[in-house]
Design a protein around this motif. Structure first.
Motif: not given
Length: 679
Positions: A272-284
């Motif tokens: 779940f952390t990986a999913l959230t992190l990648v989504a945050a990086l993509a958003t950035a």
């Protein structure tokens, strides 16, 4: 994932499913059969999928409304546009909430309806299986088919189907919309997808392994609790003084479950952390690249916000669809395992054109009843006509997947009865005697058609038991085994299992006839007394008399009895023998005899050895012949002939079953009637 946390857990559940199911081969026609089960719910399924499609449209509509608020309202300074579009966003949120409730209702309606259909069909089908099936199948495996596999099959038509449809539609709409808004930003977002999917699959494989271990340990712990918490297991633990050892054993198993649970939870959190992190990086990255385009007037601000919002709704469907083959195959394999049970044809079933026994007897040739007792004109004769029998092979009666250990006996069973030929005339008592393993129980099983003969025929009232319906045949036959089984329910409900419409008065009459009426009346709750797991609150003699009372309430014309007095104390034996006298009076009876009293009263004694009738006659005749019966008398019956039977204690007198009924419940009562605390 920001904005859609539920999607993250749904994707994680998909990745932790066992990917080995994709290597399993489905039977031809499985999908076609699944469609057959879905047919009654076509209307609900169509509406459900339509709602899913509409919900997918809302996924795209919301970001576009945000874009319009910024670009057409906030930036130009049009307050009315901002207000109306904001109202539109709120209305859309309300529609989405209502839509979610309606979707859930249709999902539950279809899912629970399918579970009901499958469970009812599997239960009814298993109930029709022969007794040989239950002797081989593991109970836990059967229960698993009715629970886990049925629920897994249900997911195929609700969770999996709706997930695939909604994810495909959502993904297509989101990608098309993002490409229209900005192909540059969309390309950057897609380039980051492998950064998430590859680690997710790595974590997923470990989740699958941990999940298998978790299920195995849970099953072992549940099995331990089941064995130790039933009456027999609890008594064994207490009698051998092993509570401390049992506590340590359970603690060790529970600790392993705990440790694996921690590992599974951490893998899940990493996922779940990986999913959230990648989504945050993509958003950035989207805001970085898109923001530069906005500053350079190559992109509108509202378009950037819409792209960022759409991005959060893209990764969930993409990653879920990347593992959808596992989800689909898991659901299909569950269906296949349910169909495996449904496809096992019952070995014992009604023939086409089978009639009710009463009707068939009227049409059958009149038997020679010249020697039949006048007391039982309605009782039919039992005839074994040169019967041969071999137990069925494992493949004929069971499934390897339902057995706890691998099969080693796939060959057909050897013949255990050879040319058995005899007739029990109406109202007669026929006793079966012989050494252990001679075939006595097998003969009694053939009367009620628990098995079918391999050759010859078994007839009731001149009618082959294979030509009548099983329901009508077993309605005419009453069976009491040596180990009487009672359900964990009240005495009333255990009695009514024989006749559901019986009144309390009729139940009390049957209990009185079985010489246990006074005992039941003296219990604190009377007929409402709960007998406990398998009747453990009652003594052996009490259980046997309740079983005989249940037989009397059924009022069959034929009685098959594995006489159950050999291991009872003298008080219990005398009470059961008096109940037996009532149960056998006026009925055609086939009794596996363990007591000399039964043998002496028999109209005919059949001596069984090696699956054959080696001797037949009355007690005195067989003793004079000096054959196997005389030997059995010396080794089994002679010690009973010590004057007790001659004095009338325990003798079956089918013409006058008398004697006082023992009474009392609690301290001071005979051993047969003591409370569970004193036994």
């Amino acid at each position: 994932m920001p904005g859609t946390p539920g999607n993250g857990w749904q994707v994680m559940a998909s990745f932790r499913r066992d990917s080995s199911v994709t290597r399993q081969k489905l039977k031809p026609g499985t999908v076609k059969r699944i469609v057959g089960y879905a047919r009654p719910y076509v209307r609900e399924l169509s509406l459900f999928l339509a709602l899913n499609t509409f919900a997918s449209l809302i996924v795209v509509a919301n970001p576009l409304l945000l874009k319009a608020i910024i670009d057409r309202g906030i930036v130009p300074g049009r307050q009315s546009v901002v207000i109306w579009l904001a109202v539109g966003v709120a209305a859309l949120a309300l529609v989405e909430a209502v839509l979610g409730l309606v979707q859930r209702w249709y999902s539950a309606r279809v899912g629970e309806g399918l579970i009901y259909d499958l469970r009812s069909q599997v239960f009814a089908h298993v109930q029709r299986q022969p007794v040989a099936f239950f002797m081989r199948a593991q109970t836990g495996s059967l229960v698993s088919r009715l629970n886990n596999d049925v629920i897994g099959a249900q997911r195929a038509l609700t969770t999996t189907l709706s997930s695939v449809v909604s994810n495909v539609i959502s993904l297509v709409l989101v990608l098309v919309t993002m490409l229209i808004l900005s192909w540059q930003v969309t390309l950057i977002a897609l380039l980051l997808l492998p950064v998430f999917v590859l680690p997710a699959k790595w974590v997923g494989k470990r989740l699958q392994r941990v999940s298998r271990e978790q299920m195995k340990l849970d099953a072992e712990m549940s099995s331990l609790m089941t064995e130790r918490f039933n009456v027999a297991g609890a008594m064994l633990t207490k009698l051998y003084g092993r509570p401390s050892e049992e506590e340590e054993n359970f603690s060790n198993r529970a600790a392993r479950v705990r440790d694996v649970g921690v590992v599974a939870a951490m893998y899940g959190r990493v996922f779940f952390t990986a999913l959230t992190l990648v989504a945050a990086l993509a958003t950035a990255m989207v805001y970085g690249v898109g923001g530069s385009l906005v500053v350079g007037d190559a992109l509108q601000l509202g378009t950037l916000v819409a792209l960022a919002t759409l991005l959060t709704r893209m990764y969930g469907p993409l990653t879920a669809l990347s593992n959808v083959h596992v989800d689909v195959m898991t659901a299909l394999v569950s269906f296949d395992r349910v169909f495996e049970v449904l496809d096992l044809e019952p070995l014992i079933r009604d023939r086409e054109g089978a009639r009710r026994l009463a009707e068939a007897r009227k049409a059958a040739p009149a038997p020679d009843d010249a020697d039949a007792p006048e007391t039982a004109p309605a009782a039919p004769a039992i005839e074994f006509d040169h019967v041969r029998f071999a137990y069925p092979s494992a493949e004929e009666v069971s499934l390897a997947s339902l057995e706890s250990i691998a099969r080693a006996d796939s060959a057909p069973g050897r013949e255990v009865l050879h040319d058995v030929h005899f007739t029990a005339r109406p109202g007669q008592l026929v006793a079966l005697v012989g050494p252990s393993g001679a075939g006595k129980s097998t003969i009694t099983h053939l009367v009620s058609r628990l098995y079918d003969v391999s050759g010859g025929a078994v007839r009731i009232g001149g009618v082959d038991v294979r030509d009548v319906t099983l329901e009508s045949l077993r309605a005419e036959i009453g069976v009491v085994s040596q180990e009487a089984h009672l359900f964990h329910d009240s005495i009333r409900e255990n009695m009514r299992y024989a006749r559901p419409d019986a009144t309390d008065e009729e139940i009390r009459e049957a209990l009185a006839a079985a010489h246990i009426g006074d005992l039941v009346d003296g219990m604190p709750e009377g007929l409402d007394t709960v007998v406990g797991d398998r009747g453990y609150r009652l003594s052996g003699g009490e259980k046997q008399r309740l079983a005989l009372a249940r037989l009397l309430l059924k009022a069959p014309s034929v009685v098959v009895l594995d006489e159950a007095t050999a291991h009872l104390d003298s008080e219990s034996e005398a009470a059961v023998q008096r109940a037996l006298a009532t149960a056998l009076a006026g009925r055609t009876s086939l009794v596996i005899a363990h007591r000399l009293s039964t043998v002496r009263e028999a109209d005919q004694i059949l001596v069984i050895d090696g699956g054959r009738v080696v001797e037949r006659g009355r007690h005195e005749e067989l003793l004079l012949r000096g054959g196997l019966y005389a030997e059995l008398y010396r080794t089994q019956f002679a010690r009973q002939d010590d004057g007790r039977d001659a004095a009338g204690d325990g003798v079956i007198d089918r013409e006058a079953a008398g004697g006082p009924s023992p009474g009392g419940w609690g301290p001071g009562a005979p051993a047969d009637q003591a409370s569970e605390a004193s036994r």
